[in-house]
Write an enzyme that holds these catalytic residues in place. Structure first.
Site, mmCIF file in Angstrom:
data_model
loop_
_atom_site.group_PDB
_atom_site.id
_atom_site.type_symbol
_atom_site.label_atom_id
_atom_site.label_comp_id
_atom_site.label_asym_id
_atom_site.label_seq_id
_atom_site.Cartn_x
_atom_site.Cartn_y
_atom_site.Cartn_z
ATOM 1 N N LYS A 135 6.950 -3.687 24.428
ATOM 2 C CA LYS A 135 7.334 -2.370 23.912
ATOM 3 C C LYS A 135 6.986 -1.344 24.980
ATOM 4 C CE LYS A 135 9.109 -0.548 20.146
ATOM 5 N NZ LYS A 135 10.031 -1.098 19.147
ATOM 6 N N ASP A 175 14.443 2.723 20.454
ATOM 7 C CA ASP A 175 13.517 2.854 19.326
ATOM 8 C C ASP A 175 13.551 4.347 18.973
ATOM 9 O OD1 ASP A 175 11.315 1.256 17.741
ATOM 10 O OD2 ASP A 175 10.326 3.120 18.269
HETATM 11 P P1 NDP Z 1 15.195 7.529 15.248
HETATM 12 O O1 NDP Z 1 14.559 8.323 16.325
HETATM 13 O O2 NDP Z 1 16.660 7.329 15.276
HETATM 14 O O3 NDP Z 1 14.805 8.134 13.829
HETATM 15 C C1 NDP Z 1 13.479 8.271 13.425
HETATM 16 C C2 NDP Z 1 13.461 9.005 12.099
HETATM 17 O O4 NDP Z 1 12.143 8.957 11.579
HETATM 18 C C3 NDP Z 1 13.826 10.476 12.215
HETATM 19 O O5 NDP Z 1 14.448 10.904 11.049
HETATM 20 C C4 NDP Z 1 12.461 11.145 12.388
HETATM 21 O O6 NDP Z 1 12.419 12.495 11.971
HETATM 22 C C5 NDP Z 1 11.615 10.299 11.465
HETATM 23 N N1 NDP Z 1 10.227 10.318 11.952
HETATM 24 C C6 NDP Z 1 9.767 9.933 13.163
HETATM 25 N N2 NDP Z 1 8.440 10.153 13.245
HETATM 26 C C7 NDP Z 1 8.071 10.672 12.062
HETATM 27 C C8 NDP Z 1 6.840 11.101 11.516
HETATM 28 N N3 NDP Z 1 5.709 11.015 12.218
HETATM 29 N N4 NDP Z 1 6.838 11.579 10.252
HETATM 30 C C9 NDP Z 1 7.973 11.652 9.516
HETATM 31 N N5 NDP Z 1 9.181 11.282 9.979
HETATM 32 C C10 NDP Z 1 9.229 10.787 11.224
HETATM 33 O O7 NDP Z 1 14.413 6.121 15.256
HETATM 34 P P2 NDP Z 1 14.886 4.730 14.671
HETATM 35 O O8 NDP Z 1 15.663 4.956 13.437
HETATM 36 O O9 NDP Z 1 15.460 3.932 15.768
HETATM 37 O O10 NDP Z 1 13.484 4.046 14.308
HETATM 38 C C11 NDP Z 1 12.855 4.248 13.041
HETATM 39 C C12 NDP Z 1 11.822 3.162 12.811
HETATM 40 O O11 NDP Z 1 12.468 1.877 12.859
HETATM 41 C C13 NDP Z 1 10.682 3.082 13.823
HETATM 42 O O12 NDP Z 1 9.510 2.657 13.177
HETATM 43 C C14 NDP Z 1 11.151 1.991 14.767
HETATM 44 O O13 NDP Z 1 10.077 1.385 15.464
HETATM 45 C C15 NDP Z 1 11.793 1.033 13.786
HETATM 46 N N6 NDP Z 1 12.745 0.103 14.367
HETATM 47 C C16 NDP Z 1 13.825 0.552 15.058
HETATM 48 C C17 NDP Z 1 14.723 -0.351 15.584
HETATM 49 C C18 NDP Z 1 16.004 0.094 16.218
HETATM 50 O O14 NDP Z 1 16.861 -0.775 16.439
HETATM 51 N N7 NDP Z 1 16.202 1.362 16.503
HETATM 52 C C19 NDP Z 1 14.483 -1.797 15.496
HETATM 53 C C20 NDP Z 1 13.368 -2.162 14.659
HETATM 54 C C21 NDP Z 1 12.525 -1.230 14.159
HETATM 55 P P3 NDP Z 1 12.395 13.663 13.064
HETATM 56 O O15 NDP Z 1 13.747 13.625 13.682
HETATM 57 O O16 NDP Z 1 12.114 14.886 12.280
HETATM 58 O O17 NDP Z 1 11.296 13.304 14.036
#
Ligand code: NDP
Length: 455
Positions: A135, A175
């Site tokens: 990562k 991510d």
């Molecule tokens: P994005 O950046 O596309 O979206 C993240 C979302 O989560 C946004 O809506 C963001 O809101 C919100 N968020 C992030 N940090 C916080 C926080 N501290 N408190 C509240 N809301 C928060 O990321 P992904 O959708 O790609 O990833 C989301 C999760 O999925 C992560 O845990 C990631 O590790 C996991 N994941 C992702 C994969 C992928 O293929 N992308 C694969 C496997 C797991 P805001 O915009 O306001 O920050």
């Protein structure tokens, strides 16, 4: 080292192991949390399987093979020098080249990346693909940055990272904060520095080697996993209600798949709060929300105001009454009390799109109440699985169709579910998916480590 001791009870042994790990890795709370969950499941298994009793297997699993840290200087649009800190944690390469996403978020630090890399080792093993775990990322906040600034940052990140990655060495992906746009800029810089066009990074745009369905894969896969958990209980998704946290890549594609299955999606969120949709999110509104979030990186509050939905400032959606919860935002977003609230309100299933969104206390609540609980390393493995298939398409120089990839995704999520069931079944029809995922993921990696000797 945090070496295991002989002849201690499992509970004591977990405590001792974690104590020594904490001393060796001070202040790395997220990393310790992730290891503790795994060690609790696999120590009893190890005790009953002599083959895995060499304590150094677990020690080496908890020690990254390599950690790379570097500075990332870049110039903002006003001509100011800016500096961020970049990382890549190459955790374990026993079953294949390192693979795992890059996170750009101000909260990024070594503990968070080590926990994510550790989880990735088990997740990648579960996919049945030959992928090691890694990562990386940076404490860079893409919010409020112009396209030009994001491009300069991505180029500077890759100017250091290109030395440590390669199509058969380490293959990053997206991510939080890293989507197709950032991947495109990083791939472009890699190509320029190495004069090589290959599958060094996944999540690429379709026009330059990306796989159909990669953006959708994690969210869709999380729903496929939920469907498998329900199917085992003789139930269906159709007609149920769901609450989702996040409004990013994983959350919104999970919403899309749920809507396709006639599930009423009652809430989505971002770090500003959650939007409540009483009658359920409709596909046409979701499409607008995707455009608003993906193209403009807009705030959910503004979207809710523009579309007349209630918005709950600074709140998480876990008090909304629902049948199913899909945490898809970030780590530690469901605490014990919030888990209890979900259960009290009738929630029967939790499928994690995010990595480690539930705290230990929350997981205990789910287990105690026999909730169908799919931990992230199993339920969100669809993303890395399709990344693995993107690598196959790149090395064969032949893209697959969307239908072919979707079929594979469904099969992989079903197989992961079955692996979890094999090792997590309590014999009375209840499956402890945490235990199942941890043991199934561990066996393959441990077997490869044993076969390769002390390296
Ligand atoms: P994005 O950046 O596309 O979206 C993240 C979302 O989560 C946004 O809506 C963001 O809101 C919100 N968020 C992030 N940090 C916080 C926080 N501290 N408190 C509240 N809301 C928060 O990321 P992904 O959708 O790609 O990833 C989301 C999760 O999925 C992560 O845990 C990631 O590790 C996991 N994941 C992702 C994969 C992928 O293929 N992308 C694969 C496997 C797991 P805001 O915009 O306001 O920050």
């Amino acid at each position: 080292m945090a070496t295991l001791t002989k002849n201690a009870s499992v509970e004591n042994e977990v405590k001792k192991f974690i104590k020594r790990l904490s001393e060796r890795n001070p202040n790395e709370t997220e990393f310790i949390q992730a290891v503790e969950e795994v060690v609790e499941s696999i120590l009893p298994f190890i005790k009953n399987h002599k083959k895995y009793s060499d304590p150094f297997i677990l020690d080496r699993l908890c020690e990254p093979e390599r950690v790379i840290m570097f500075n990332i200087p870049w110039l903002d649009d006003k001509g100011n020098y800016r500096l961020n800190r970049g990382y890549r944690v190459q955790m374990n390469s026993a079953i294949g080249p390192y693979k795992g996403g890059l996170r750009f978020h101000p909260s990024v630090n070594l503990s968070i990346l080590k926990f994510l890399a550790f989880e990735q080792v088990f997740k990648n093993s579960l996919t049945t693909l030959p992928l090691g775990g890694a990562k990386g990322g940076a404490d860079f906040d893409p919010k409020g940055k112009t396209d030009n600034e994001i491009m300069k940052f991505c180029q500077s990140y890759m100017t250091e990272m290109y030395r440590y990655i390669g199509a058969d060495v380490d293959i990053p992906a997206g991510d939080i904060g890293v989507n197709e746009k950032e991947i495109g800029y990083m791939f472009g810089q890699y190509k320029r520095l190495k004069t090589q066009f290959n599958g060094v990074i996944t999540g690429k745009g379709l026009s330059f080697g990306g796989s159909p369905l990669r953006p959708e894969a994690t969210g869709y896969g999380t729903v496929y996993f939920a469907r498998e958990m329900l199917k085992k209980q003789g139930e269906k998704l159709d007609g149920k209600t769901a609450v989702i946290s996040g409004a990013g890549n994983v959350a919104l594609f999970a919403a899309e798949k749920l809507i396709e299955h006639n599930v009423k999606v009652l809430a989505v969120s971002d770090s500003g709060g959650f939007m409540f949709i009483k009658d359920g999110l409709m596909q046409d509104v979701l499409e607008k929300l995707m455009e608003f979030k993906f193209e403009k990186r807009g705030r959910l509050k503004k979207f809710a105001e523009e579309h007349n939905y209630d918005f709950y400032n600074g709140e998480k959606p876990w008090a909304v009454k629902c049948d199913m919860a899909f945490p898809c935002a970030t780590q530690n977003e469901i605490y014990g009390e919030e888990a209890q609230k979900l259960v009290d309100n009738g929630c029967k299933l939790v499928s994690e799109g995010a990595n480690m969104p539930s705290t230990k206390e929350a997981i205990d609540v789910f287990k105690k109440n026999k909730i169908l609980y799919g931990p992230g390393k199993a339920a969100n493995a669809g993303g890395v699985a399709i990344s693995g298939l993107e690598m196959v398409q790149n090395s064969n120089h032949r893209p697959w169709t969307r239908e072919e990839v979707n079929e594979e995704l469904r099969n992989i999520m079903r197989d992961i579910h079955d692996e979890c069931t094999e090792y997590g079944n309590d014999g009375n029809g209840f499956v402890d998916y945490v235990k199942g995922a941890n043991i199934a993921g561990f066996i393959k990696v441990a077997d490869a480590m044993i076969a390769q000797g002390l390296v």
